[in-house]
Structure formats: structure tokens, C-alpha cells
Design an enzyme around this catalytic site. Structure first.
Site, PDB file in Angstrom:
ATOM      1  N   ASP A 199       0.821  -1.215   0.000  1.00  0.00           N
ATOM      2  CA  ASP A 199       0.000   0.000   0.000  1.00  0.00           C
ATOM      3  C   ASP A 199       0.853   1.264   0.000  1.00  0.00           C
ATOM      4  O   ASP A 199       0.734   2.128   0.877  1.00  0.00           O
ATOM      5  CB  ASP A 199      -0.935  -0.017   1.221  1.00  0.00           C
ATOM      6  CG  ASP A 199      -1.984   1.080   1.157  1.00  0.00           C
ATOM      7  OD1 ASP A 199      -2.402   1.448   0.039  1.00  0.00           O
ATOM      8  OD2 ASP A 199      -2.387   1.571   2.234  1.00  0.00           O
ATOM      9  N   TYR A 502      -5.434  -3.295  12.902  1.00  0.00           N
ATOM     10  CA  TYR A 502      -6.201  -2.060  12.756  1.00  0.00           C
ATOM     11  C   TYR A 502      -7.607  -2.220  13.337  1.00  0.00           C
ATOM     12  O   TYR A 502      -8.607  -2.177  12.622  1.00  0.00           O
ATOM     13  CB  TYR A 502      -6.248  -1.656  11.287  1.00  0.00           C
ATOM     14  CG  TYR A 502      -4.909  -1.163  10.791  1.00  0.00           C
ATOM     15  CD1 TYR A 502      -4.552   0.180  10.897  1.00  0.00           C
ATOM     16  CD2 TYR A 502      -3.977  -2.039  10.249  1.00  0.00           C
ATOM     17  CE1 TYR A 502      -3.330   0.630  10.455  1.00  0.00           C
ATOM     18  CE2 TYR A 502      -2.744  -1.600   9.813  1.00  0.00           C
ATOM     19  CZ  TYR A 502      -2.420  -0.261   9.921  1.00  0.00           C
ATOM     20  OH  TYR A 502      -1.198   0.184   9.493  1.00  0.00           O
ATOM     21  N   GLU A 538       1.840  -1.561  14.013  1.00  0.00           N
ATOM     22  CA  GLU A 538       0.974  -0.627  13.290  1.00  0.00           C
ATOM     23  C   GLU A 538      -0.418  -0.632  13.913  1.00  0.00           C
ATOM     24  O   GLU A 538      -0.956  -1.693  14.226  1.00  0.00           O
ATOM     25  CB  GLU A 538       0.852  -1.009  11.804  1.00  0.00           C
ATOM     26  CG  GLU A 538       2.139  -0.896  11.010  1.00  0.00           C
ATOM     27  CD  GLU A 538       1.953  -1.279   9.535  1.00  0.00           C
ATOM     28  OE1 GLU A 538       0.782  -1.269   9.069  1.00  0.00           O
ATOM     29  OE2 GLU A 538       2.957  -1.579   8.873  1.00  0.00           O
TER      30      GLU A 538
END
Length: 662
Positions: A199, A502, A538
Site C-alpha cells: 500500500d 487495525y 501498526e
């Protein structure tokens, strides 16, 4: 072929062998000294693209044998920079395949005498072929890493020379990173289309500086430095190992010696010595100033300068090379990670080398701005997601005490095969060879979000992890894992577990009450399975600058704030368990991606905008990072961390008087 024969044939096809990797030689960062000169070839070069349907035409037609302007119309192209966003032409931005650069340069007559001339590229993405005056001098595969060649016998002294570079940005299933090339029908014909799963935009070109430099005929080719501390960090030891290149056939390395000086920041010599016959040695530094991370010490990032003087047996000085070193120790166990014997809690970011117009091109103004923002926000670390960053950024981190998790270009690794393993290991070898002397580098990351569920991932990452440890056993090995722990087959080969997740974004978007417990439970699961330190690599949410929605709604600055807050609560719960050692936001700043209906102008998960201005969450994160620094490292808080609102004491007293009057 029967069933058994077919199965045997299929099994053989899946066998991956742990082959040797050709070691990198040389590649010291170009520095001037009494015996070396350095010249930059940065600036405006000439540039042309190849026909996408005929990418090798320039090689067949020998475009390198003369000026590019004689075969096609050229345009100016800055070096260093990605070529994609420089022009207004979308065919250049989206070009797939080969492009060509050339320029003219002079080599002084003085360089012709008793020395060698080298050509060095900081990075060309992805594959590079280089000619000098029509002669091939070097080719290199792997973006984001340096390569060089001796060109002593290829350049003309006191005359004009021409350098030609062919750059190929094509990614396939055996490149690192991987991609696919396909032909897709378009209006009036067929288009060559590059696709990839990672990405971020596949910027290409000559991304970092190009240098010509000289060395003596016999020269210092490689330097490896390690260090340790003893006596409560009051005494330091610096261990050095030197390799020499260009030794004359009648002169063995044993007839050479290295004389060494170590200077402090005030240029005072604090240690000196002479190497043994293997060009190795050790220096002892009393009252040493260790290298400490930012906010862990009043003087973080303390660097000494080691000076290496190569002499012959009869005391003739041959070569001089200098580099900065930090004296520190790294240790880790199944619950903690320590620097200089002190536990470290990592707080920082995943980043990208990405900016408007120049793409991934080296930009000192941007480097300086980013370092200022890292220190402003109270971060002490970042990961070089998802590829090696510039050597200059590593030097910046050394000087400022910012810890680096140094990552190779393997991202979204999949479809495991022999060629991929060989190149993956080569990328780690080149990275470690380049960055092993940086005190800021505290871990090696061997991949980002690899597809680690297939059984082939087990042996692949076992080979890569063990290979990495064999090259450097002084730093732990990690990787950013995105698959669930139950199906992952790579984490068992790592020293420190790093997972990306996420919650509240890709998982349960908009559900702020489905974050904290999920983060805590997953981290505990990873730790229970592997009994190793755990950190989150992340977390985050895309946020449109200036979009405000109350109550909080996804894509708004309010939602990013609340999502971060829910994660903070989870991290504080986990910190009490001791084995949770760090938190990394995704991302430091907004960045460009491939065109997609899910990306409005790129990935917007940045705490800062692409032009490095803060979103609301930057101020929230700053308060957390400095609060952690105060709690864990007793750092001072910035005076502007909390803005004046009211004198709470006066308000409380007035309230009591008013109550008494009633």
C-alpha cells in the site's frame, strides 16, 4: 505418472534450499580525507522513457553508446528524485519498465595518478544498469540499497565523460518486493499494467545521490565496529575490524597495520591503538559517554569519531577513513529489551520516504523537518517501513538518539520460491553490510506483513532469520506480522514479536468500543504462544485533514483521536505485564499510494499531513509520548505541552466562597 509419482514431483517442486549469498564488498559511505576526494554527480540529468511494449530496445540498439538526445527527445530530470511526479505527463508517472538517464562530467587529470576512481549510487529503484563512455561498469538489483563499481579504467582523465543509466521499475514474483506485470486491453490497443499488493506508490528512478570518489591503490575497503560497556557503564570498549582492498601482489595484508584514534565531540583523543596482524583491535574508553536514546538521557545520541590510518610496515601512510560511532549495549530476553542495561519502551512510528513532487528522492530539508517533528512529538523510535531508508537518515538518527528498527524491502511476501528466498537473503545481507555500524539500529526487521499462513513460510523465514543472526548476532530479529497468531508460521523464528492490527478501522470500522479488549487479548495470545517480548507495529485510522464530525465518525480528526485513546488504554494495560515493549503508530505522515477507490489521494493515516503539518491527533500523541518519557525515563516536559486554560486553584477558592455566601 501415478498418484505417488505426482506427489513426489510436487514435493520436490516445493523444496527450498538454503543457498549461500554472495557477500557485499566495500560500500563505505563516501567521505573526504587526507587520501580521498569526493565529487557529486547530483543535478539535472537527461531523461527518456522506453516503449513499454519494447523495454529492451535501448539495450539492443545501444542507446548507451552515444548521447540519449541522439536517439530520442530528452527532458531534464533531477537526481536524486523519483521521476514519476516531476512532469505533468501521466504516461511518465505510470510508466512500467525501463527509463534512461545520462549526463556529462569531467574527471580531473590529477585523479589519474596512483589512485582508484569509484562510482557509487545511494539507490536506484528497482534495477539499474550503468555505462561509462559506452562501457558497462555495473548492474544492480534491489532498490533502496547502495552499489558501486571501480571505474579507474573506464573514465577519461582531464576530459569529458558520459554516464548512462537504465532503470527498470518492473516488479514480478521473484523481486523484493513482489509484483505482477500483465497486459490489459485499452482504447486502441493493449496496456502494460504493473500491480502490487503493498500500500504505497511504486516510485522509481535514481533516488539517492551519485558520487565519484577516489581511494589510494591500497585502501580501507570495509570497517566493522562493535562496542560494549562495563563497570556500571563507566568504561566503554570499541572493537574494530578492517578489510583492505587493492593489496599489491607482493604485499600481504599482514605487512599492513591500522593505527586508530578515537575522539570525543570536542575532538579530544580519548583512546588510540594499533591493530594486530588481522587488522583488528580494541580501544578502551574510561569515563565513557554511552549512546542513549532520545529522552532517556540529558545528552542523547552521543557519538565519538573513530579515525583509521592504514600504514605499511615501513610506516608509509596509505589511506585514512573516519566514521562516527556510538558506544552502547543491546540485550534482550523473553520479557524485555534493554539498552545499556536499562529497559526500553519503544514509542514511535512506521514511516515512509515519501513527499510531494520528489517522491522517494533524497531531500535534506525533509529529513531535517521529520527529525524535528519526531523530537517535537516525543518519539524515540521508528521502523524503516517497508524498505531501507537513506544512509543520511541513519546518520541523522545516530546523532539525535532515535532508535531504528531497520527493515528490508520484503513486503507482503508470498508465493515462496527459491529465487525469492535468495533475493530476500541478499536484501538482508546488503542492508546489514550497510547499516551494521549505526548505533541507532537496534533491530533487524526481515519483512512487513508477509503471508505467513502457508507451510512454505515456515522454512523461508527460518532460513532468513537464521541467516540474519549469522550476519549480526548483536541485534534481535523481528518482522511485522499481520496474520493471526493461530495461523502464523514465522513468529517462532523471531526474537521479538511485532504484530500489526487495525482495530476500529479494517476490523470493526467505526466501533470504538471494539478496540481496547481486542488489542489486549491479541498481544497476550502472541506472548503466551511464543514467550517473547511483544510490541504493536501498526495501528491507526485514515483521517482527512480538517474533517470534523461530532459525534466522532470515521475519517474525521475526532475519530482518529478517540481511536488512539482506546489504543492508549490497551497499551497501558499491557505495559503492566512487562513483556509489552512498544507501540508504533501507522503512519508518521500521509503518503501516496497506487490509485484506488479506497484511497483519496493516498493513505491518510498520518499523524502529520504529507507536507508535514500536524493533525489534531499529533497533539494528543505528543502528550502521551512525553508523559511516557516522564514516567519511564524522568525526562523534562516541554513548556508548551499544555496550554494555559485557567487557574484551577483560584476557581476552586471562588467556588468555596460562593458556597459559603449561600
Amino acid at each position: 505418472m501415478g498418484v505417488v509419482g505426482y506427489l513426489i514431483h510436487f514435493a520436490i517442486a516445493l523444496v527450498i534450499v538454503n543457498k549461500e549469498v554472495t557477500p557485499t564488498r566495500g560500500m563505505l559511505y563516501p567521505r573526504e580525507s587526507e587520501t580521498r576526494e569526493v565529487r557529486s554527480l547530483d543535478g539535472l540529468w537527461n531523461f527518456v522513457t522506453s516503449d513499454e511494449a519494447n523495454p529492451t530496445q535501448g539495450v539492443r540498439d545501444k542507446w548507451f553508446s552515444d548521447d540519449l538526445s541522439k536517439v530520442k527527445d530528452v527532458i531534464p530530470m533531477p537526481v536524486p528524485a523519483s521521476y514519476n511526479d516531476i512532469t505533468t505527463d501521466n504516461t511518465i508517472r505510470d510508466h512500467v519498465g525501463t527509463v534512461w538517464y545520462d549526463r556529462k562530467f569531467f574527471v580531473p587529470k590529477s585523479w589519474a595518478k596512483d589512485q582508484r576512481v569509484w562510482l557509487r549510487f545511494g539507490s536506484v529503484h528497482y534495477e539499474a544498469f550503468v555505462w561509462i563512455n559506452g562501457e558497462m561498469v555495473v548492474k544492480h538489483e534491489m532498490g533502496h540499497l547502495p552499489f558501486e563499481a571501480e571505474v579507474t579504467n573506464f573514465v577519461k582523465y582531464g576530459e569529458e565523460n558520459r554516464i548512462t543509466v537504465m532503470c527498470d521499475n518492473a516488479l514480478i514474483q521473484t523481486t523484493v518486493p513482489q509484483g505482477k506485470i500483465s497486459e490489459v486491453k485499452k482504447d486502441g490497443g493493449v496496456a502494460i499494467v504493473q500491480t502490487y499488493t503493498f500500500d504505497f506508490f511504486n516510485y522509481a528512478g535514481i533516488h539517492r545521490s551519485v558520487h565519484l570518489y577516489t581511494t589510494p591503490k591500497t585502501f580501507i575497503e570495509e570497517v566493522e565496529v562493535t562496542s560494549d560497556l562495563e563497570d556500571s557503564n563507566s568504561v566503554g570498549h570499541v572493537y574494530y575490524k578492517v578489510k583492505v582492498g587493492g593489496t599489491a601482489s607482493n604485499e600481504a595484508d599482514s605487512n599492513l597495520q591500522i593505527r586508530v584514534k578515537l575522539r570525543n565531540k570536542e575532538s579530544v583523543t580519548v583512546a588510540n591503538g594499533t591493530s594486530d596482524g588481522d587488522l583488528k583491535g580494541a580501544l578502551e574508553v574510561k569515563n565513557v559517554k554511552p549512546w542513549w536514546p532520545y529522552l532517556m538521557h540529558a545528552e542523547p545520541g552521543y557519538l565519538y569519531q573513530i579515525e583509521l590510518f592504514l600504514h605499511t610496515a615501513d610506516n608509509t601512510l596509505l589511506d585514512v577513513y573516519r566514521l562516527k560511532v556510538g558506544i552502547r549495549t543491546l540485550t534482550w530476553n523473553n520479557t524485555s529489551f534493554l539498552i545499556n542495561g536499562q529497559p526500553v519502551y519503544l514509542r514511535g512510528f512506521g514511516k515512509h520516504e515519501d513527499s510531494d513532487i520528489r517522491g522517494k528522492g533524497l531531500d535534506f530539508a525533509l529529513l531535517t523537518r521529520d527529525m524535528n517533528l519526531l523530537k517535537w512529538i516525543g518519539a524515540n523510535a521508528y521502523r524503516t517501513s517497508h524498505y531501507p531508508y537513506s544512509e543520511e537518515s541513519m546518520q541523522f538518527a545516530d546523532e539525535n538518539g532515535i532508535m531504528i528498527i531497520d527493515e528490508c524491502p520484503s513486503v507482503d511476501t508470498d508465493n515462496y520460491n527459491q529465487a525469492l528466498l535468495d533475493k530476500h537473503k541478499s536484501s538482508m545481507e546488503q542492508l546489514i553490510h550497510r547499516d551494521r555500524n549505526h548505533p541507532s539500529v537496534i533491530m533487524w526487521s526481515i519483512a512487513n506483513e508477509p503471508r505467513t499462513s502457508p507451510f512454505q513460510a515456515d522454512s523461508h523465514f527460518q532460513f532468513v532469520a537464521n541467516f540474519t543472526r549469522a550476519l549480526d548476532g548483536t541485534r534481535p530479529v523481528t518482522a511485522a506480522i499481520a496474520v493471526p497468531s493461530a495461523s502464523d508460521k514465522a513468529a517462532k523464528h523471531l526474537d521479538i514479536i511485532c504484530f500489526n492490527r487495525y482495530n476500529g478501522w479494517y476490523s470493526n470500522p467505526g466501533k470504538l468500543d471494539m478496540i481496547t479488549t481486542h488489542v489486549v487479548e491479541e498481544a497476550i495470545t502472541w506472548n503466551k504462544k511464543h514467550n517473547k517480548p511483544v510490541m504493536i507495529g501498526e495501528y491507526g485510522a485514515d483521517t482527512i485533514e480538517g474533517l470534523h464530525l461530532l459525534p466522532a465518525y470515521i475519517w474525521s480528526e475526532e475519530y482518529q483521536n478517540e481511536l488512539f485513546s482506546k489504543h492508549f488504554k490497551a497499551f497501558d494495560i499491557l505495559r503492566k505485564k512487562e513483556w509489552f515493549i512498544g507501540e508504533f503508530v501507522w503512519n508518521f505522515a500521509d503518503f501516496k499510494t497506487a490509485q484506488s477507490i479506497t484511497r483519496v489521494g493516498g493513505n491518510k493515516k498520518g499523524v502529520f499531513t504529507r507536507n508535514r503539518q500536524p493533525k489534531a491527533t499529533a497533539h494528543l500523541l505528543r502528550k502521551r509520548y512525553f508523559a511516557l518519557g516522564r514516567e519511564l525515563d524522568r525526562c523534562n516536559l516541554p513548556e508548551d505541552l499544555f496550554l494555559y486554560i485557567t487557574d484551577a486553584t483560584s476557581t476552586e477558592s471562588r467556588g468555596k466562597r460562593e458556597t459559603a455566601d449561600l
